[in-house]
Design an enzyme around this catalytic site. Structure first.
Site, short mmCIF file in Angstrom:
data_model
loop_
_atom_site.label_atom_id
_atom_site.label_comp_id
_atom_site.label_asym_id
_atom_site.label_seq_id
_atom_site.Cartn_x
_atom_site.Cartn_y
_atom_site.Cartn_z
N LYS A 66 0.84 -1.20 0.00
CA LYS A 66 0.00 0.00 0.00
C LYS A 66 0.88 1.25 0.00
O LYS A 66 0.57 2.24 -0.67
CB LYS A 66 -0.93 0.00 1.22
CG LYS A 66 -2.04 -1.03 1.13
CD LYS A 66 -2.87 -1.03 2.40
CE LYS A 66 -3.98 -2.06 2.36
NZ LYS A 66 -4.82 -2.03 3.57
N SER A 91 -1.47 0.93 6.40
CA SER A 91 -1.60 -0.20 7.31
C SER A 91 -2.59 -1.22 6.77
O SER A 91 -3.33 -0.96 5.83
CB SER A 91 -2.04 0.28 8.70
OG SER A 91 -3.31 0.86 8.62
N ASP A 92 -2.57 -2.37 7.42
CA ASP A 92 -3.55 -3.41 7.11
C ASP A 92 -3.83 -4.17 8.40
O ASP A 92 -2.90 -4.44 9.17
CB ASP A 92 -3.02 -4.37 6.05
CG ASP A 92 -4.13 -5.27 5.53
OD1 ASP A 92 -5.06 -4.75 4.90
OD2 ASP A 92 -4.07 -6.50 5.77
N THR A 93 -5.09 -4.49 8.63
CA THR A 93 -5.49 -5.22 9.84
C THR A 93 -6.31 -6.43 9.45
O THR A 93 -7.18 -6.34 8.58
CB THR A 93 -6.33 -4.31 10.75
OG1 THR A 93 -5.55 -3.18 11.13
CG2 THR A 93 -6.78 -5.05 12.01
N GLY A 128 -0.45 -4.50 10.50
CA GLY A 128 0.86 -4.15 9.95
C GLY A 128 0.83 -2.68 9.58
O GLY A 128 -0.18 -2.17 9.09
#
Length: 158
Positions: A66, A91-93, A128
């Site tokens: 991203k 970010s990524d969740t 992340g």
């Protein structure tokens, strides 16, 4: 760096279209510091099954990809005359149970099934994050620094 942000010398960009992330950034990190929102166009199509027991690797890679997309969008906006510093946050969740990344619910019934699957069990919420600091002179990147990390929280539904 806080002085640079407040003085306007640092352009801060959140690479997310999530209203929740905007609010978290505004209320918990940047308070009254202005920031821009530029959604990543990264196609989230990795096979989650390939990341069994490697959830942290998955979220860090998504945050990293991203960031690459947001950086490209930012560079496309700049002209040759621009000199500035940019800080982007992406970010990524995901939710994982027993090392398996759960898919996002696709319907209300699917959401109920997921909640039932998580009931009376401990699962992990893993995020992340990528921070990229760019120094741009005359429209060209002269310095790039990236940090990628993750955080995991155990959650138990009773």
């Amino acid at each position: 760096m806080e002085r640079q942000v407040k003085s306007g010398k640092l352009r801060v960009v959140l690479g997310s279209k999530s209203e929740q992330r905007r609010n978290l950034l505004r209320t918990n990190l940047l308070h009254n510091v202005p920031f821009e929102v530029l959604a990543s166009g990264f196609k989230e199509d990795y096979d989650k099954k390939e990341y069994k027991n490697r959830v942290a690797v998955y979220v860090e890679e998504y945050a990293r990809q991203k960031a690459v997309d947001v950086e490209q969008q930012l560079m496309d906006q700049l002209t040759e005359q621009v000199t500035q510093q940019l800080l982007s946050l992406t970010s990524d969740t995901v939710i994982s149970s027993e090392g398996t990344i759960l898919e996002k619910p696709t319907s209300p019934d699917n959401a109920v099934d997921t909640l039932l699957q998580l009931s009376d069990r401990t699962h992990q919420v893993v995020t992340g994050v990528s921070l990229v600091l760019l120094k741009v002179e005359r429209g060209k990147v002269v310095h790039r620094q990236q940090s990628v990390l993750h955080e995991s929280t155990d959650v138990t539904f009773r």
